[in-house]
Write an enzyme that holds these catalytic residues in place. Structure first.
Site, PDB file in Angstrom:
ATOM      1  N   PRO A 178       0.831  -1.206   0.000  1.00 31.63           N
ATOM      2  CA  PRO A 178       0.000   0.000   0.000  1.00 31.63           C
ATOM      3  C   PRO A 178       0.866   1.257   0.000  1.00 31.63           C
ATOM      4  O   PRO A 178       1.796   1.380   0.792  1.00 31.63           O
ATOM      5  CB  PRO A 178      -0.796  -0.133   1.300  1.00 31.63           C
ATOM      6  CG  PRO A 178      -0.812  -1.599   1.587  1.00 31.63           C
ATOM      7  CD  PRO A 178       0.516  -2.111   1.112  1.00 31.63           C
ATOM      8  N   GLU A 179       0.570   2.164  -0.912  1.00 31.80           N
ATOM      9  CA  GLU A 179       1.297   3.417  -0.998  1.00 31.80           C
ATOM     10  C   GLU A 179       0.431   4.537  -0.421  1.00 31.80           C
ATOM     11  O   GLU A 179      -0.647   4.284   0.112  1.00 31.80           O
ATOM     12  CB  GLU A 179       1.714   3.685  -2.444  1.00 31.80           C
ATOM     13  CG  GLU A 179       2.612   2.583  -3.006  1.00 31.80           C
ATOM     14  CD  GLU A 179       3.138   2.888  -4.397  1.00 31.80           C
ATOM     15  OE1 GLU A 179       3.188   4.072  -4.784  1.00 31.80           O
ATOM     16  OE2 GLU A 179       3.509   1.935  -5.115  1.00 31.80           O
TER      17      GLU A 179
ATOM     18  N   LYS B  76       3.379   6.455   4.610  1.00 33.33           N
ATOM     19  CA  LYS B  76       2.616   5.211   4.469  1.00 33.33           C
ATOM     20  C   LYS B  76       2.150   4.667   5.819  1.00 33.33           C
ATOM     21  O   LYS B  76       1.653   3.539   5.903  1.00 33.33           O
ATOM     22  CB  LYS B  76       3.470   4.159   3.763  1.00 33.33           C
ATOM     23  CG  LYS B  76       3.915   4.560   2.363  1.00 33.33           C
ATOM     24  CD  LYS B  76       4.836   3.500   1.765  1.00 33.33           C
ATOM     25  CE  LYS B  76       5.433   3.959   0.453  1.00 33.33           C
ATOM     26  NZ  LYS B  76       6.378   2.963  -0.105  1.00 33.33           N
TER      27      LYS B  76
ATOM     28  N   HIS C 123      -5.677 -15.349   8.310  1.00 29.01           N
ATOM     29  CA  HIS C 123      -4.664 -14.297   8.326  1.00 29.01           C
ATOM     30  C   HIS C 123      -5.110 -13.057   9.093  1.00 29.01           C
ATOM     31  O   HIS C 123      -4.526 -11.994   8.940  1.00 29.01           O
ATOM     32  CB  HIS C 123      -4.286 -13.916   6.893  1.00 29.01           C
ATOM     33  CG  HIS C 123      -3.780 -15.061   6.080  1.00 29.01           C
ATOM     34  ND1 HIS C 123      -2.625 -15.750   6.405  1.00 29.01           N
ATOM     35  CD2 HIS C 123      -4.282 -15.660   4.957  1.00 29.01           C
ATOM     36  CE1 HIS C 123      -2.426 -16.706   5.512  1.00 29.01           C
ATOM     37  NE2 HIS C 123      -3.411 -16.681   4.637  1.00 29.01           N
TER      38      HIS C 123
ATOM     39  N   ARG D  90       1.226 -12.093   4.745  1.00 30.15           N
ATOM     40  CA  ARG D  90       2.688 -12.221   4.836  1.00 30.15           C
ATOM     41  C   ARG D  90       3.256 -11.727   6.159  1.00 30.15           C
ATOM     42  O   ARG D  90       4.454 -11.868   6.416  1.00 30.15           O
ATOM     43  CB  ARG D  90       3.348 -11.489   3.667  1.00 30.15           C
ATOM     44  CG  ARG D  90       2.972 -12.096   2.319  1.00 30.15           C
ATOM     45  CD  ARG D  90       3.694 -11.443   1.167  1.00 30.15           C
ATOM     46  NE  ARG D  90       5.125 -11.702   1.208  1.00 30.15           N
ATOM     47  CZ  ARG D  90       5.989 -11.236   0.315  1.00 30.15           C
ATOM     48  NH1 ARG D  90       5.560 -10.468  -0.680  1.00 30.15           N
ATOM     49  NH2 ARG D  90       7.274 -11.513   0.411  1.00 30.15           N
TER      50      ARG D  90
ATOM     51  N   ARG E 275      23.463  14.128  -5.921  1.00 30.18           N
ATOM     52  CA  ARG E 275      23.002  12.760  -5.719  1.00 30.18           C
ATOM     53  C   ARG E 275      23.202  11.934  -6.991  1.00 30.18           C
ATOM     54  O   ARG E 275      22.760  12.320  -8.079  1.00 30.18           O
ATOM     55  CB  ARG E 275      21.524  12.741  -5.319  1.00 30.18           C
ATOM     56  CG  ARG E 275      21.205  13.486  -4.041  1.00 30.18           C
ATOM     57  CD  ARG E 275      21.899  12.872  -2.835  1.00 30.18           C
ATOM     58  NE  ARG E 275      21.528  11.496  -2.633  1.00 30.18           N
ATOM     59  CZ  ARG E 275      20.466  11.089  -1.934  1.00 30.18           C
ATOM     60  NH1 ARG E 275      19.656  11.998  -1.399  1.00 30.18           N
ATOM     61  NH2 ARG E 275      20.210   9.808  -1.788  1.00 30.18           N
TER      62      ARG E 275
ATOM     63  N   ARG F  24      13.014  -3.815  -7.560  1.00 27.87           N
ATOM     64  CA  ARG F  24      11.628  -3.573  -7.968  1.00 27.87           C
ATOM     65  C   ARG F  24      11.542  -3.408  -9.480  1.00 27.87           C
ATOM     66  O   ARG F  24      12.480  -2.953 -10.125  1.00 27.87           O
ATOM     67  CB  ARG F  24      11.080  -2.306  -7.294  1.00 27.87           C
ATOM     68  CG  ARG F  24      10.980  -2.390  -5.780  1.00 27.87           C
ATOM     69  CD  ARG F  24      10.424  -1.082  -5.245  1.00 27.87           C
ATOM     70  NE  ARG F  24      10.213  -1.117  -3.809  1.00 27.87           N
ATOM     71  CZ  ARG F  24      11.120  -0.766  -2.921  1.00 27.87           C
ATOM     72  NH1 ARG F  24      12.315  -0.361  -3.316  1.00 27.87           N
ATOM     73  NH2 ARG F  24      10.853  -0.809  -1.626  1.00 27.87           N
TER      74      ARG F  24
END
Length: 271
Positions: A2-3, A58, A91, A110, A152, A261
């Site tokens: 979830p973002e 988040k 769960h 998870r 950076r 990712r």
């Protein structure tokens, strides 16, 4: 995972049912989450009244008059409001039972969720203290991005996903914001011009705002007996569309790996 938009929609969905309600009891079925649950959580929370439900990046912050419950949903966690006597599933790891007869139930296959109680200012907690600005506030701008990116060498995608730079932007919306800005995800952050940063700040705000708006229709799904809301019914331009035609030029969307990712982008439209 979830973002920011998913967490914000969760906050909006559950807050009306939580604020002003008293915790009657806490049922812990699985203490072994990403961080072990405090064994005395029931005695800590029982009898307390929820004063606010907020978000930082988040993370969800369930505030009480003298303390805060900090929650992160991990990779697969979700929160639902169910009747307190609803049988738990395999769960379902934790219930906050309210005096309204409902309970807030954490489900996480998870078990990467995090739930931490603190008596102190939650924004100073080690989980949150180093977070950058919220992207949908006036604290975040193109000028801020430009200043933070100087020198950076990491890629711009990894840069905007760093919670120390910006709170709450994850893989999905980083891909989408970079596509809208026309910036290649492998561009070194330090190579961004002022114009790049101004455009990227705008598209980050746009993508997150659009995602939250798309999630508005899911708010009613938080009061259910089973099932959960998924990602928003948003039409992604690049994310998850490997080899599909780019909506801008028709070239195949490409996929690469960055920081473990999947990254989705258009080689023609993003430079």
């Amino acid at each position: 995972m979830p973002e920011l938009p998913e967490v914000e929609t969760t906050r909006r969905g559950i807050a009306p049912y939580l604020v002003g309600k008293r915790i009657c009891r806490v049922t812990v079925r699985t203490a072994k989450l990403r961080l072990p649950l405090q064994p005395d959580l029931d005695s800590i929370l029982s009898g307390r009244i929820i004063s606010a439900v907020e978000r930082r990046g988040k993370y969800l912050l369930v505030r009480f008059t003298a303390g805060t419950l900090i929650l992160h949903l991990g990779m697969t966690g979700n929160l639902r409001l169910v009747q307190a006597d609803t049988p738990p599933g395999r769960h379902d790891h934790l219930d906050l039972v309210l005096n309204s007869g409902l309970c807030l139930r954490l489900t996480d296959p998870r078990r990467f969720s995090t739930i931490v109680w603190t008596h102190d200012d939650p924004l100073r907690h080690t989980l949150l203290a180093k977070h950058g600005p919220e992207p949908l506030t006036g604290d975040f701008s193109g000028d801020y991005l430009y200043t933070k990116s100087r020198g950076r060498r990491i890629t711009v995608k990894q840069f905007i996903m760093d919670s120390r730079v910006l709170a709450g932007v994850g893989n999905i919306y980083a891909c989408e914001a970079l596509f809208r800005a026309g910036i290649h995800p492998e561009t070194p952050a330090g190579a961004l011009s002022t114009t790049h940063c101004l455009r990227l700040a705008d598209t980050i705000k746009e993508v997150l705002t659009d995602a939250i708006a798309s999630g508005g229709s899911t708010l009613g799904d938080f009061l259910v007996s089973e099932g959960k809301p998924g990602y928003f019914p948003m039409s992604f331009s690049v994310y998850g569309r490997n080899d599909a035609p780019c909506p801008g030029c028709g070239a195949p969307i490409r996929r690469s790996r960055q920081g473990g990712r999947s990254t989705y982008f258009c080689d023609r439209c993003q430079h």
